[in-house]
Design a protein around this motif. Structure first.
Motif, PDB file in Angstrom:
ATOM      1  N   ASP B  85      48.223  54.610  49.384  1.00 42.90           N
ATOM      2  CA  ASP B  85      48.434  55.615  48.333  1.00 42.90           C
ATOM      3  C   ASP B  85      47.931  55.132  46.966  1.00 42.90           C
ATOM      4  O   ASP B  85      48.153  55.789  45.950  1.00 42.90           O
ATOM      5  N   GLY B  86      47.278  53.956  46.972  1.00 38.28           N
ATOM      6  CA  GLY B  86      46.707  53.453  45.731  1.00 38.28           C
ATOM      7  C   GLY B  86      47.646  52.551  44.943  1.00 38.28           C
ATOM      8  O   GLY B  86      47.249  51.985  43.927  1.00 38.28           O
ATOM      9  N   ALA B  87      48.880  52.387  45.416  1.00 40.48           N
ATOM     10  CA  ALA B  87      49.813  51.501  44.701  1.00 40.48           C
ATOM     11  C   ALA B  87      49.288  50.062  44.741  1.00 40.48           C
ATOM     12  O   ALA B  87      48.835  49.594  45.787  1.00 40.48           O
ATOM     13  N   ALA B  88      49.378  49.404  43.599  1.00 38.98           N
ATOM     14  CA  ALA B  88      48.846  48.039  43.508  1.00 38.98           C
ATOM     15  C   ALA B  88      49.600  47.103  44.449  1.00 38.98           C
ATOM     16  O   ALA B  88      50.815  47.215  44.625  1.00 38.98           O
ATOM     17  N   HIS B  89      48.860  46.196  45.038  1.00 39.47           N
ATOM     18  CA  HIS B  89      49.440  45.101  45.823  1.00 39.47           C
ATOM     19  C   HIS B  89      50.221  44.191  44.863  1.00 39.47           C
ATOM     20  O   HIS B  89      49.872  44.110  43.680  1.00 39.47           O
ATOM     21  N   PRO B  90      51.263  43.508  45.341  1.00 35.55           N
ATOM     22  CA  PRO B  90      52.027  42.637  44.439  1.00 35.55           C
ATOM     23  C   PRO B  90      51.144  41.637  43.673  1.00 35.55           C
ATOM     24  O   PRO B  90      51.431  41.320  42.512  1.00 35.55           O
ATOM     25  N   ILE B  91      50.072  41.147  44.296  1.00 37.74           N
ATOM     26  CA  ILE B  91      49.178  40.213  43.591  1.00 37.74           C
ATOM     27  C   ILE B  91      48.474  40.953  42.456  1.00 37.74           C
ATOM     28  O   ILE B  91      48.374  40.434  41.328  1.00 37.74           O
ATOM     29  N   GLN B  92      48.019  42.153  42.730  1.00 46.05           N
ATOM     30  CA  GLN B  92      47.355  42.930  41.675  1.00 46.05           C
ATOM     31  C   GLN B  92      48.340  43.273  40.550  1.00 46.05           C
ATOM     32  O   GLN B  92      48.007  43.180  39.360  1.00 46.05           O
ATOM     33  N   ALA B  93      49.560  43.641  40.937  1.00 45.50           N
ATOM     34  CA  ALA B  93      50.559  44.006  39.926  1.00 45.50           C
ATOM     35  C   ALA B  93      50.895  42.800  39.048  1.00 45.50           C
ATOM     36  O   ALA B  93      51.019  42.917  37.828  1.00 45.50           O
ATOM     37  N   ALA B  94      51.017  41.629  39.686  1.00 49.55           N
ATOM     38  CA  ALA B  94      51.351  40.431  38.916  1.00 49.55           C
ATOM     39  C   ALA B  94      50.207  40.053  37.978  1.00 49.55           C
ATOM     40  O   ALA B  94      50.432  39.665  36.829  1.00 49.55           O
ATOM     41  N   LEU B  95      48.978  40.190  38.442  1.00 48.82           N
ATOM     42  CA  LEU B  95      47.823  39.899  37.569  1.00 48.82           C
ATOM     43  C   LEU B  95      47.845  40.831  36.358  1.00 48.82           C
ATOM     44  O   LEU B  95      47.593  40.399  35.224  1.00 48.82           O
ATOM     45  N   SER B  96      48.155  42.058  36.595  1.00 47.49           N
ATOM     46  CA  SER B  96      48.216  43.025  35.500  1.00 47.49           C
ATOM     47  C   SER B  96      49.333  42.658  34.515  1.00 47.49           C
ATOM     48  O   SER B  96      49.118  42.591  33.307  1.00 47.49           O
ATOM     49  N   ARG B  97      50.501  42.361  35.057  1.00 50.59           N
ATOM     50  CA  ARG B  97      51.663  42.011  34.209  1.00 50.59           C
ATOM     51  C   ARG B  97      51.388  40.800  33.329  1.00 50.59           C
ATOM     52  O   ARG B  97      51.801  40.731  32.195  1.00 50.59           O
ATOM     53  N   HIS B  98      50.676  39.832  33.891  1.00 52.11           N
ATOM     54  CA  HIS B  98      50.457  38.571  33.163  1.00 52.11           C
ATOM     55  C   HIS B  98      49.115  38.549  32.434  1.00 52.11           C
ATOM     56  O   HIS B  98      48.679  37.495  31.998  1.00 52.11           O
ATOM     57  N   HIS B  99      48.475  39.670  32.313  1.00 50.71           N
ATOM     58  CA  HIS B  99      47.161  39.727  31.666  1.00 50.71           C
ATOM     59  C   HIS B  99      46.188  38.742  32.330  1.00 50.71           C
ATOM     60  O   HIS B  99      45.457  38.026  31.650  1.00 50.71           O
ATOM     61  N   GLY B 100      46.236  38.729  33.658  1.00 47.78           N
ATOM     62  CA  GLY B 100      45.353  37.841  34.412  1.00 47.78           C
ATOM     63  C   GLY B 100      43.966  38.427  34.608  1.00 47.78           C
ATOM     64  O   GLY B 100      43.162  37.886  35.375  1.00 47.78           O
ATOM     65  N   LEU B 101      43.701  39.549  33.959  1.00 46.12           N
ATOM     66  CA  LEU B 101      42.332  40.076  33.968  1.00 46.12           C
ATOM     67  C   LEU B 101      42.055  40.760  32.629  1.00 46.12           C
ATOM     68  O   LEU B 101      42.970  41.243  31.970  1.00 46.12           O
ATOM     69  N   GLN B 102      40.780  40.746  32.263  1.00 43.61           N
ATOM     70  CA  GLN B 102      40.374  41.481  31.062  1.00 43.61           C
ATOM     71  C   GLN B 102      39.261  42.453  31.462  1.00 43.61           C
ATOM     72  O   GLN B 102      39.498  43.608  31.753  1.00 43.61           O
ATOM     73  N   CYS B 103      38.017  41.949  31.579  1.00 44.53           N
ATOM     74  CA  CYS B 103      36.950  42.879  31.976  1.00 44.53           C
ATOM     75  C   CYS B 103      37.059  43.249  33.451  1.00 44.53           C
ATOM     76  O   CYS B 103      36.576  44.284  33.878  1.00 44.53           O
ATOM     77  N   GLY B 104      37.675  42.372  34.243  1.00 42.69           N
ATOM     78  CA  GLY B 104      37.880  42.676  35.654  1.00 42.69           C
ATOM     79  C   GLY B 104      36.724  42.313  36.570  1.00 42.69           C
ATOM     80  O   GLY B 104      36.797  42.537  37.778  1.00 42.69           O
ATOM     81  N   TYR B 105      35.650  41.732  36.009  1.00 44.76           N
ATOM     82  CA  TYR B 105      34.497  41.448  36.876  1.00 44.76           C
ATOM     83  C   TYR B 105      34.831  40.420  37.947  1.00 44.76           C
ATOM     84  O   TYR B 105      34.435  40.552  39.105  1.00 44.76           O
ATOM     85  N   CYS B 106      35.578  39.399  37.558  1.00 46.52           N
ATOM     86  CA  CYS B 106      35.905  38.324  38.505  1.00 46.52           C
ATOM     87  C   CYS B 106      37.073  38.699  39.411  1.00 46.52           C
ATOM     88  O   CYS B 106      37.347  38.017  40.398  1.00 46.52           O
ATOM     89  N   THR B 107      37.811  39.752  39.036  1.00 44.16           N
ATOM     90  CA  THR B 107      39.129  40.001  39.627  1.00 44.16           C
ATOM     91  C   THR B 107      39.122  40.238  41.141  1.00 44.16           C
ATOM     92  O   THR B 107      39.988  39.715  41.837  1.00 44.16           O
ATOM     93  N   PRO B 108      38.168  40.998  41.692  1.00 44.17           N
ATOM     94  CA  PRO B 108      38.185  41.173  43.155  1.00 44.17           C
ATOM     95  C   PRO B 108      38.140  39.827  43.897  1.00 44.17           C
ATOM     96  O   PRO B 108      38.866  39.638  44.882  1.00 44.17           O
ATOM     97  N   GLY B 109      37.328  38.920  43.407  1.00 41.90           N
ATOM     98  CA  GLY B 109      37.245  37.604  44.035  1.00 41.90           C
ATOM     99  C   GLY B 109      38.525  36.819  43.859  1.00 41.90           C
ATOM    100  O   GLY B 109      38.999  36.147  44.785  1.00 41.90           O
ATOM    101  N   VAL B 110      39.100  36.907  42.674  1.00 44.77           N
ATOM    102  CA  VAL B 110      40.366  36.210  42.402  1.00 44.77           C
ATOM    103  C   VAL B 110      41.455  36.720  43.345  1.00 44.77           C
ATOM    104  O   VAL B 110      42.198  35.937  43.946  1.00 44.77           O
ATOM    105  N   VAL B 111      41.530  38.037  43.490  1.00 45.67           N
ATOM    106  CA  VAL B 111      42.569  38.617  44.344  1.00 45.67           C
ATOM    107  C   VAL B 111      42.377  38.152  45.785  1.00 45.67           C
ATOM    108  O   VAL B 111      43.342  37.748  46.454  1.00 45.67           O
ATOM    109  N   MET B 112      41.138  38.155  46.267  1.00 43.79           N
ATOM    110  CA  MET B 112      40.916  37.749  47.666  1.00 43.79           C
ATOM    111  C   MET B 112      41.267  36.280  47.863  1.00 43.79           C
ATOM    112  O   MET B 112      41.822  35.895  48.900  1.00 43.79           O
TER     113      MET B 112
END
Ligand code: FES
Ligand code: FES
Lengths: 291, 165
Positions: B85-112
């Motif tokens: 349903d598009g709800a963020a995975h806990p890893i994605q939610a935590a990255l968002s909460r902690h400002h673990g991404l800005q432009c997001g280019y690296c983020t897919p790799g980081v999440v995997m």
């Protein structure tokens, strides 16, 4: 940044690999691809034929046979890293592997691929030289066993003939009074080493150096065995004074370098890292000896 | 004529069959043929980690693996991580909460990378050093990594609830 065209082969037996290697011109075996693929993407490497070893059974695995640890050439660096057997039987290799790349590259990068690529900044060739590894090399013409010391021929160049592949690496198992150390310097962890040092030594009942092997990487195009330093330490008590003398020998070492890390800088690193590696290896030899 | 091969593998659990040019790497195949553009391409020589996907569960540089090599394997990309349903995975939610991404280019790799780390830890608490070692294979030009490390520590650190996320 895309590989130039090639013909891809994915044989599933070693015999089929060897047949292709014998028949095809400008063919390269593909192991984990963590060095060859970047070179192909850069078009530094443009093989006409790529022979993927990934579907051949029996080329990966770690086992102890007699006094040797046998590691299949296609064993991934991640398998080595996670292997309790490697940590116990060949701790120098285990310590070296902890410096190799990132988990995402270790998942695919192989021991054999690293040795055959022979990057001057790579850790595994330095460890293999210090360990006196034996390489099992096969072709359609037969099998030969090469001492790793006879393997490097020059920058990114090995003694493999065009039709040969490396199938196995045999390493000595660490003895009870053996010490070891693998130390490197780089700007970020997991980068290639600027200079790396591998030491393996054993002490006799009196605590004197019985056997010693020291190899450094990053000062020449291929790993360099420090025979003079080994000679200096053999039969001696490995105290701080003799280790300082060993370091002094390195101060006269003829090193190569580049604009970023010139020869003097690398020589200084070599001296410091060798001193540290010797000290650590001696401490470990004493620790292991006492149980 | 271009060298091609027929391949069959799964991507995010769905079977994929295609005829691929053998020199095409997996990241380009995912992006250009399957239109799964969540896998990013930064350097194409194995340095940046933006293209990280899981192959048979193991994090892999998709720019250093040929699409043809995926034949018979199971590939997971960032598109498989969030809930249906598009709800963020806990890893994605935590990255968002902690400002673990800005432009997001690296983020897919980081999440995997963090998905693999979470599976491998199998409920064991991780140290900051272990988390930093895992993330060392993902370059980020924006964040300075602290937010990512904080996010991973919240999920996998000693004070976290130790079930896999
Ligand atoms: S695009 Fe694959 S590592 Fe950078
Ligand atoms: S968030 Fe921009 S590169 Fe990492």
């Amino acid at each position: 940044m895309k590989a130039a065209p090639f013909v891809y082969h994915a044989p599933d037996t070693l015999a089929a690999v060897l047949d292709l290697m014998a028949r095809l011109d400008n063919a390269r075996p593909l192991a984990g691809g963590q060095s060859l693929m970047p070179m192909m993407n850069f078009r530094v490497a443009t093989p006409d034929h790529l022979i993927d070893l990934g579907r051949v059974a029996g080329l990966a695995g770690i086992e102890v046979v007699g006094d040797r640890l046998r590691v299949g050439a296609m064993t991934t660096q991640r398998m080595l890293e996670k292997s309790a057997l490697v940590r116990e039987a060949c701790p120098l290799l285990a310590e070296a592997i902890d410096h190799v790349g990132h988990q995402q590259t270790r998942n695919r990068g192989t021991l054999g691929g690293s040795l055959c690529h022979l990057d001057p900044g790579a850790e595994l060739p330095v460890a293999a030289m210090a360990l006196g590894a034996e390489l099992i090399v096969v072709s359609a013409r037969g099998t030969r066993v090469l001492a790793f010391a006879d393997f490097p021929m020059g920058y990114l160049t090995t003694a493999l003939e065009a039709d040969e592949i490396l199938t196995r690496v045999d390493l000595p198992i660490a003895g009870p009074r053996e010490g070891w150390a693998f130390i490197e310097f780089n700007r970020r962890p997991a980068d290639f080493a600027i200079v790396s040092v591998a030491v393996r030594l054993s002490l006799d009942d009196d605590g004197q150096v019985e056997n010693i092997s020291i190899t450094v990487g990053g000062v020449r195009p291929t790993p360099l065995k420090l025979a003079e330093v080994e000679g200096l330490l053999t039969g001696q008590m490995p105290d701080a004074a003799i280790i300082a003398r060993a370091a002094a020998v390195i101060a006269g070492l003829d090193c190569e370098g580049d604009d970023l890390y010139p020869p003097d800088y690398r020589r200084d690193l070599c001296e410091t890292l060798t001193r540290r590696a010797l000290t650590r290896a001696v401490e470990r030899a004493k620790g292991r000896g006492h149980g | 004529m271009a060298d091609t091969r027929h391949v069959a593998f799964t991507v995010n659990g769905r079977p994929v069959e295609a005829t691929v040019e053998t020199r095409v790497h997996l990241a380009d195949f995912l992006r250009h043929e399957l239109l799964l553009t969540g896998t990013h391409v930064g350097c194409e020589h194995g340095v940046c980690g933006a293209c990280t996907v899981l192959v048979d569960g193991a994090s892999t540089r998709a720019c250093l693996m040929l699409a043809v090599q995926a034949d018979g394997r199971h590939v997971e990309t960032i598109e498989s991580v969030a809930a249906a349903d598009g709800a963020a995975h806990p890893i994605q939610a935590a990255l968002s909460r902690h400002h673990g991404l800005q432009c997001g280019y690296c983020t897919p790799g980081v999440v995997m990378t963090l998905v693999e780390l979470d599976r491998e830890r199998a409920g064991r608490a991780l140290t900051e050093a272990e988390i930093r070692a895992a993330l060392s294979g993902n370059l980020c030009r924006c964040t300075g990594y602290q937010g990512m490390v904080d996010a991973a520590l919240e999920l996998f650190g000693a004070s976290a609830d130790q079930s896999s996320v």
